[in-house]
Design an enzyme around this catalytic site. Structure first.
Site, PDB file in Angstrom:
ATOM      1  N   TYR A  99      41.357 105.661 139.722  1.00 30.54           N
ATOM      2  CA  TYR A  99      42.458 104.792 139.339  1.00 30.54           C
ATOM      3  C   TYR A  99      43.337 104.321 140.491  1.00 30.54           C
ATOM      4  O   TYR A  99      43.771 103.172 140.525  1.00 30.54           O
ATOM      5  CB  TYR A  99      43.341 105.527 138.321  1.00 30.54           C
ATOM      6  CG  TYR A  99      44.657 104.851 138.046  1.00 30.54           C
ATOM      7  CD1 TYR A  99      44.713 103.672 137.309  1.00 30.54           C
ATOM      8  CD2 TYR A  99      45.854 105.378 138.534  1.00 30.54           C
ATOM      9  CE1 TYR A  99      45.922 103.040 137.062  1.00 30.54           C
ATOM     10  CE2 TYR A  99      47.069 104.747 138.293  1.00 30.54           C
ATOM     11  CZ  TYR A  99      47.086 103.588 137.562  1.00 30.54           C
ATOM     12  OH  TYR A  99      48.282 102.963 137.331  1.00 30.54           O
ATOM     13  N   ASN A 132      53.215 110.199 151.992  1.00 30.92           N
ATOM     14  CA  ASN A 132      52.436 110.034 150.770  1.00 30.92           C
ATOM     15  C   ASN A 132      51.847 111.400 150.435  1.00 30.92           C
ATOM     16  O   ASN A 132      51.130 111.972 151.233  1.00 30.92           O
ATOM     17  CB  ASN A 132      51.334 109.002 151.022  1.00 30.92           C
ATOM     18  CG  ASN A 132      50.379 108.839 149.852  1.00 30.92           C
ATOM     19  OD1 ASN A 132      49.283 108.313 150.025  1.00 30.92           O
ATOM     20  ND2 ASN A 132      50.754 109.261 148.670  1.00 30.92           N
ATOM     21  N   GLY A 133      52.174 111.891 149.234  1.00 30.96           N
ATOM     22  CA  GLY A 133      51.703 113.216 148.823  1.00 30.96           C
ATOM     23  C   GLY A 133      52.876 114.062 148.381  1.00 30.96           C
ATOM     24  O   GLY A 133      53.995 113.567 148.257  1.00 30.96           O
ATOM     25  N   CYS A 150      52.492 106.914 146.931  1.00 33.60           N
ATOM     26  CA  CYS A 150      53.236 106.085 147.863  1.00 33.60           C
ATOM     27  C   CYS A 150      52.237 105.355 148.739  1.00 33.60           C
ATOM     28  O   CYS A 150      51.097 105.774 148.871  1.00 33.60           O
ATOM     29  CB  CYS A 150      54.137 106.927 148.755  1.00 33.60           C
ATOM     30  SG  CYS A 150      55.502 107.684 147.846  1.00 33.60           S
ATOM     31  N   GLY A 210      53.148 102.239 144.647  1.00 34.57           N
ATOM     32  CA  GLY A 210      54.530 102.643 144.382  1.00 34.57           C
ATOM     33  C   GLY A 210      55.410 101.431 144.234  1.00 34.57           C
ATOM     34  O   GLY A 210      55.399 100.565 145.113  1.00 34.57           O
TER      35      GLY A 210
END
Ligand code: SF4
Length: 489
Positions: free
Chosen positions: A265, A126-127, A23, A50
């Site tokens: 990435y 995020n996570g 995210c 995202g």
């Protein structure tokens, strides 16, 4: 892996098997600014993290307004929705679902009213938490307004049921969470940026020219709004931004374990992680890969977009083999619900990548890519290049084999999804159809970052998980939906 924009079509033939992102977060406190527009452009820069849903929450000092929907940032917001979001404080979120289904209720920012404080709280995450079931059990019935089925919404619920000021609620709640969490949180008067004690996911602080403060998942989002990078939010730190300026509260001893896959990435090449641009690190990965796994018969090095070309240039530099473009990406393939026809479905990967026939015909190629997950996309790319009459395909991967699932926010959650979990390198080579296959070793990947090995999470490569893993490791993504079905949520 090839692409950051998963097509949301049912058929696998036109989707790729890239790790799905996590995210993107953005938060801002900026009196006198139209923060909705700042957040929009910040999210626009974080779109790669995202693509399922996007949302913005703003406050003008008296109330919070949230707008969110499924789709890309530019599909969710237009001039009129942004104009309606008036305020000088706000947070934004781009989502890929790592806990809970991809549906409107699970889009973020998540919001709860807070009767005890006569206010509201909005949150972007995020996570992934690894103790989601325990956290869900801590949510009292009165606050358990059952809409979302995300770990993120459970955090919002805990913050809402705390009786004290929001800053105290955050400081008291964070130690209850386990797993990976970078958060942006707001009430009517302040914005907070938080990282878990391991700092698995990044979060950076920037300063706007007019004096306002910004936090964002990556520095590329600071750049787009003209904010000057100040520093990262530290693992175990809460940063508060309000009329008093920027303040820091340390709620836990830091034990840094940044996700090393951010370098491989996830992060944009123009973002800075630990004082180095991701671009430079990727180029170094390619250079070291050429040292470790040369391809002496090759006469051209190409990279698989988006991340491959930078590393391919490093490989070419080190090996002396010329670098060239060999695969062209359709940059405008985005989220769509349009079902492909049978004839388009048969084109598979061509919807996203097309070989430059004149460049690859009759050549002995080194093909550089960042990772192999299930292997289907890699196999399709090798086939494409052979159909374009490449004589040899030497595949070079800028990360080690991914053998273990990620429980910290990247959607590669089961071993069954990972081709390297039960196949050796030679078997994978045969499966993807390359002439040779080599991966960058883990020590070399770490060396390329110029950081110490113990400062990283590397669990998907070495199986050493720095944070406890979930109780039900097989399907943590839908754990809250399962609980709801059993009427326990
Ligand atoms: Fe990153 Fe892999 Fe650790 Fe997940 S398991 S946080 S992808 S290094």
């Amino acid at each position: 892996m090839t692409d950051r924009s998963p097509l949301h079509v049912v058929d696998e033939a036109v989707t790729d098997d890239s790790p799905r992102e996590e995210c993107g977060l953005f938060g801002v406190w900026a009196p006198g600014e139209e923060v909705a527009k700042l957040i929009f452009f910040g999210l626009y820069a974080l779109q790669h993290r995202g693509q399922e849903a996007a949302g913005i929450a703003v406050s003008d000092g008296s109330s919070i307004v949230v707008y969110k929907d499924m789709g890309l940032v530019a599909q969710v917001f237009d001039e009129s929705t942004l104009t309606a979001l008036q305020g000088h404080i706000g947070i934004g979120h781009t989502r890929y679902s790592t806990t809970g289904s991809s549906k409107w209720e699970n889009a973020q920012p998540s919001f709860r009213s807070v009767p005890a404080r006569r206010s509201g709280v909005a949150l972007g995450h995020n996570g992934n938490l690894t103790n989601t079931i325990d956290v869900a059990a801590m949510v009292h019935e009165a606050h358990n307004q059952p809409r979302a089925t995300t770990d993120s919404d459970m955090i919002t619920a805990l913050l809402a049921q705390h009786g004290g000021p929001l800053e105290q609620a955050i400081a008291d709640t964070m130690p209850l969470l386990k797993g990976a969490f970078s958060l942006v949180i707001m009430d009517e008067n302040a914005v907070y940026g938080v990282r878990d004690p391991n700092g698995v996911r990044p979060l950076s602080i920037g300063r706007l020219a007019g004096g306002g403060w910004v936090v964002a998942s990556e520095t590329c989002a600071l750049d787009i709004v003209g904010a000057q990078f100040v520093r990262d939010v530290e693992p175990g730190e809460i940063v508060a931004m309000n009329d008093d300026g920027l303040r820091s509260v340390i709620y836990s001893k830091p034990e840094p374990k940044l996700c090393i896959f951010e370098y491989v990435y996830l992060a944009r090449p123009d973002s800075v992680l630990q004082e180095r641009t991701v671009h430079d690190v990727r180029r170094e990965m390619g250079r070291i890969l050429a040292e470790e796994a040369p391809a002496p018969t090759a006469d051209l090095v190409i990279g698989v977009p988006d991340t491959g070309p930078v590393a391919a240039a490093g490989f070419a530099e080190e090996s002396g083999i010329p670098y060239g473009e060999g695969l062209v990406k359709n940059r405008y393939v985005g989220r769509t619900f349009i079902q492909p026809t049978q004839s388009i479905r048969q084109q598979g990967i061509r919807l996203k990548l097309n070989p430059l026939r004149a460049a690859v015909k009759g050549r002995k190629l080194v093909v550089v890519d960042d990772s192999i997950v299930r292997g289907n996309t890699t196999r399709a790319i090798v086939k494409l290049l052979r159909e374009a009459v490449a004589l040899e395909v030497h595949l070079r991967i800028t990360s080690p084999p991914i053998r273990w699932p990620c429980y910290y926010g990247i959607d590669m959650a089961t071993k069954a999804e990972l081709v390297a979990s039960d196949l050796g390198i030679e078997e994978i080579r045969q499966f993807v159809g390359a002439d040779t296959l080599a991966y960058l070793s883990l020590p070399s990947l770490v060396r390329a970052t110029s950081q110490a090995s113990d400062g990283f999470c590397r669990a998907c490569f070495d199986g050493i998980y720095p944070i406890e893993t979930p109780e039900d490791p097989e399907q943590p993504k839908f754990v809250l939906e399962d609980l709801r079905e059993q009427q326990k949520l």
